[in-house]
Write a protein that holds these residues in place. Sequence first.
Motif, short mmCIF file in Angstrom:
data_model
loop_
_atom_site.label_atom_id
_atom_site.label_comp_id
_atom_site.label_asym_id
_atom_site.label_seq_id
_atom_site.Cartn_x
_atom_site.Cartn_y
_atom_site.Cartn_z
N SER A 1 0.87 -0.96 0.15
CA SER A 1 0.06 0.14 -0.01
C SER A 1 0.85 1.21 -0.06
CB SER A 1 -0.92 -0.17 1.14
OG SER A 1 -0.15 -0.03 2.39
N VAL A 2 1.98 1.08 0.73
CA VAL A 2 2.92 2.42 0.75
C VAL A 2 3.47 2.62 -0.66
CG1 VAL A 2 4.98 3.31 1.71
CG2 VAL A 2 3.23 2.38 3.14
N VAL A 3 3.92 1.39 -1.35
CA VAL A 3 4.57 1.54 -2.59
C VAL A 3 3.37 2.15 -3.50
CG1 VAL A 3 5.61 0.18 -4.51
CG2 VAL A 3 6.54 -0.07 -2.11
N GLY A 4 2.12 1.74 -3.30
CA GLY A 4 1.03 1.77 -4.38
C GLY A 4 0.94 3.55 -4.29
N PHE A 5 1.18 3.91 -2.93
CA PHE A 5 0.62 5.41 -2.61
C PHE A 5 1.69 6.23 -3.25
CE2 PHE A 5 1.70 9.18 -0.14
CZ PHE A 5 0.28 9.81 -0.14
N LEU A 6 3.02 5.72 -2.96
CA LEU A 6 4.01 6.73 -3.44
C LEU A 6 4.15 6.80 -5.29
CD1 LEU A 6 6.96 5.76 -0.93
CD2 LEU A 6 5.58 7.91 -1.16
N GLY A 7 3.69 5.41 -5.69
CA GLY A 7 3.77 5.33 -7.22
C GLY A 7 2.67 6.13 -7.68
N GLY A 8 1.48 6.13 -7.03
CA GLY A 8 0.45 6.90 -7.56
C GLY A 8 0.64 8.33 -7.57
N LEU A 9 1.42 8.73 -6.38
CA LEU A 9 1.55 10.24 -6.09
C LEU A 9 2.79 10.49 -7.12
CD1 LEU A 9 1.62 12.54 -4.47
CD2 LEU A 9 3.55 11.67 -3.00
N HIS A 10 3.57 9.91 -7.68
CA HIS A 10 4.59 10.07 -8.61
C HIS A 10 3.62 10.46 -10.17
CE1 HIS A 10 7.63 9.35 -11.92
NE2 HIS A 10 8.15 10.15 -11.19
N ARG A 11 2.99 9.32 -10.35
CA ARG A 11 2.06 9.30 -11.40
C ARG A 11 1.27 10.84 -11.53
NH1 ARG A 11 -0.31 10.69 -14.89
NH2 ARG A 11 -1.60 9.59 -16.42
N VAL A 12 0.69 11.37 -10.43
CA VAL A 12 -0.07 12.50 -10.37
C VAL A 12 0.76 13.58 -10.90
CG1 VAL A 12 -1.36 14.12 -8.90
CG2 VAL A 12 -1.52 11.64 -9.08
N ILE A 13 2.17 13.74 -10.03
CA ILE A 13 3.33 14.85 -10.28
C ILE A 13 3.67 14.57 -11.79
CG2 ILE A 13 5.40 15.44 -9.80
CD1 ILE A 13 5.05 14.51 -7.06
N GLN A 14 3.90 13.53 -12.37
CA GLN A 14 4.24 13.41 -13.70
C GLN A 14 3.25 13.80 -14.64
OE1 GLN A 14 4.40 9.31 -14.76
NE2 GLN A 14 6.06 9.61 -16.55
N GLY A 15 1.91 13.68 -14.69
CA GLY A 15 0.98 14.22 -15.46
C GLY A 15 0.46 15.58 -14.79
N ASN A 16 1.48 16.43 -14.47
CA ASN A 16 1.24 17.85 -14.03
C ASN A 16 -0.08 18.12 -13.12
OD1 ASN A 16 3.03 19.18 -15.56
ND2 ASN A 16 2.28 18.38 -17.29
N PHE A 17 -0.08 17.24 -11.97
CA PHE A 17 -1.21 17.36 -11.13
C PHE A 17 -2.41 17.07 -11.35
CE2 PHE A 17 2.66 19.36 -9.48
CZ PHE A 17 2.83 18.91 -8.14
N SER A 18 -2.81 16.02 -12.22
CA SER A 18 -4.13 15.70 -12.80
C SER A 18 -4.20 14.11 -12.35
CB SER A 18 -4.16 15.74 -14.17
OG SER A 18 -3.02 14.78 -15.17
N ASP A 19 -5.39 13.78 -12.71
CA ASP A 19 -5.73 12.32 -12.20
C ASP A 19 -5.20 11.78 -10.81
OD1 ASP A 19 -6.64 12.02 -15.06
OD2 ASP A 19 -4.70 11.60 -15.61
N TYR A 20 -5.89 12.48 -10.04
CA TYR A 20 -5.51 12.28 -8.52
C TYR A 20 -6.12 10.67 -8.23
CZ TYR A 20 -3.81 16.99 -7.74
OH TYR A 20 -3.31 18.15 -7.56
N PHE A 21 -6.89 10.08 -9.02
CA PHE A 21 -7.55 9.01 -8.51
C PHE A 21 -6.43 7.91 -8.47
CE2 PHE A 21 -7.84 8.84 -13.05
CZ PHE A 21 -7.46 7.56 -13.54
N TYR A 22 -5.27 8.00 -9.15
CA TYR A 22 -4.29 6.93 -9.31
C TYR A 22 -3.51 6.83 -7.76
CZ TYR A 22 -3.98 6.71 -14.24
OH TYR A 22 -4.23 6.46 -15.92
N ILE A 23 -3.77 7.83 -7.16
CA ILE A 23 -3.17 7.67 -5.79
C ILE A 23 -3.95 6.67 -4.92
CG2 ILE A 23 -2.91 8.72 -3.45
CD1 ILE A 23 -2.36 11.28 -4.96
N VAL A 24 -5.52 6.91 -5.03
CA VAL A 24 -6.13 5.85 -4.36
C VAL A 24 -6.11 4.62 -5.04
CG1 VAL A 24 -8.58 5.35 -3.69
CG2 VAL A 24 -7.78 7.76 -3.54
N SER A 25 -6.39 4.50 -6.34
CA SER A 25 -6.38 3.13 -7.01
C SER A 25 -5.00 2.46 -6.88
CB SER A 25 -6.52 3.37 -8.44
OG SER A 25 -5.53 4.02 -9.05
#
Length: 572
Positions: free
Chosen positions: A103-127
């Motif tokens: 879950s921690v790796v998922g959270f950090l991976g999702g957070l990086h995806r949000v930052i990579q997408g110019n802070f869009s698609d915040y649902f990736y953090i939860v998913s």
Amino acid sequence: MFSLFILLLQRLGIILVLAFLLVNVSFFRKLIAQKSLKAGIALIAIFTIFTIISNLTGVEITRNNSLVQAPFLTGLPQSDSIANTRTLVITVAGIIGGPLVGSVVGFLGGLHRVIQGNFSDYFYIVSSTLVGLVSGLLAKKLKHNTSYPSPGMSAALGLLAESLQMVFIGIFSGLALVKLIIIPMILLNSIGVSVFISILNAYLSNEQQLKAVQTHDVLNLTNRTLPYFRQGLNINSAQQACRIIRQYTNFDAVGITDRVNVLAHVGAGEDHHLAGQAVLTDLSKHVIASGTARFAYHQAEIGCPHAGCPLASAIVLPLIVNDKTIGALKMYFTKAERLTSVEENLAQGLASIFSSQLALGMAEEQSKLASDAEIKSLQAQINPHFFFNAINTVSALMRTNVDQARTALLQLSTFFRSSLQGVTETQIPLKQEKEHVNSYMSLEQTRFPDKYTVIYAIDAAPEVQVPPFCLQVLVENSVRHAFPNRRKGNIIKITVKQHPTALNIIVADNGIGIKKELLARLGQETITSSTGTGTALANLNRRLIGLYGNESHLQIKSSAAGTTIKIVIPNL
């Protein structure tokens, strides 16, 4: 869709190559075997780096579903999406590290995806967090002993994880994107999870087989070196032992020293590491002086002053008897890269066993020189039948449970080390005697699982002094005679209570009891019977009386409900 499949297949190859390299790193294998906070943090760091690599190597998908290839996607417009292997890595993190790591790796991976997408698609953090949590929880239920889920179950977990991710994408990004990516991403990420875990399982399985073979060789090796080390540490015994060690291991050279001189050196470098001459290497001198093991991974660390010495890496371990370093065991390779954690563990185990064998030899020598007949009777307590039964148990376990075989071997070493220390002492700390009993019972429980239950009721300081074997002899007496036909429900209770004037020791069992005609003679004389001679109890009784007087004799009560033996040790 086919183009996306090919591009993702290339990204999957990158992750699997990294996985193969990771599994071959001993540091990572040690981490997955540990269950500590420190290990969990390290796994989170490793898999977070993998998820970031997955995000950076993903395939960009524009608003009109066109594919954009780039070496690294450090950023992308908010309107675009990425097809990548991030879910694969998060799923594997959950399988290997558990729900918290996943879950921690998922959270950090999702957070990086949000930052990579110019802070869009915040649902990736939860998913992504949810993917790691679910993967970890399911894998925890599917894990069997030291093996992770099978390839099929791993693929199913990958499919479930990616399907969960697709649900979120469908809700927040639309079904058009899902239709484009669902088949290649589910297919490849499921295969990727399966292959990743298969690589890990294959390596762990090979490592277990190697340990089994190694344990078998160690048993043969120690059996052959025992006659020589029992002679003590001298040039002849060391030469013979080094030849045997080299025969059973893959070291290029093996040496043994005392505190000053080389006693033997067999193999590479034997032209200048000569028996009878002073120890040459700085590494060996340090080990002998400090009593701690040292590992040399480069020729310079060995510190041999001889020009052209072929020794490139080394393991040097102290040989310790009665808490004193009496010499060193040295093992060398001519190529530095051949020294691995497997050889380090093997060498450490051998040094411990050889130290015990030397202690046995010294104890036997002391027994020959001692005029006190009581020491000889104590030495007789090392039951050869118990030794051979324990060795046979270890040999059987090697085929079914290598880790349990290693534990049993260490317990056997502890038992005999305690036995040998007791030969030369009249009193030892209670905690040492308890450890002796624990090692004995651990070996018996290995032979007969769940047959015995030992209960301690100790109300005395761990350092209080008691005669050696006072508990072990009584417990062994119960094990050997109290429960002849019962496989379960056999209870041995050990009570130690400190009173103002004396220390009371009571060992009670719920066995069949002792025949009345034997009860009065037990502890007083040797008795001829089908189950034993009573020599151990008689020896113990004589020692107690000799040390503390007649009031300390064995007090034995027995009935059909069991036997109780009491010892009273007055405060001196």
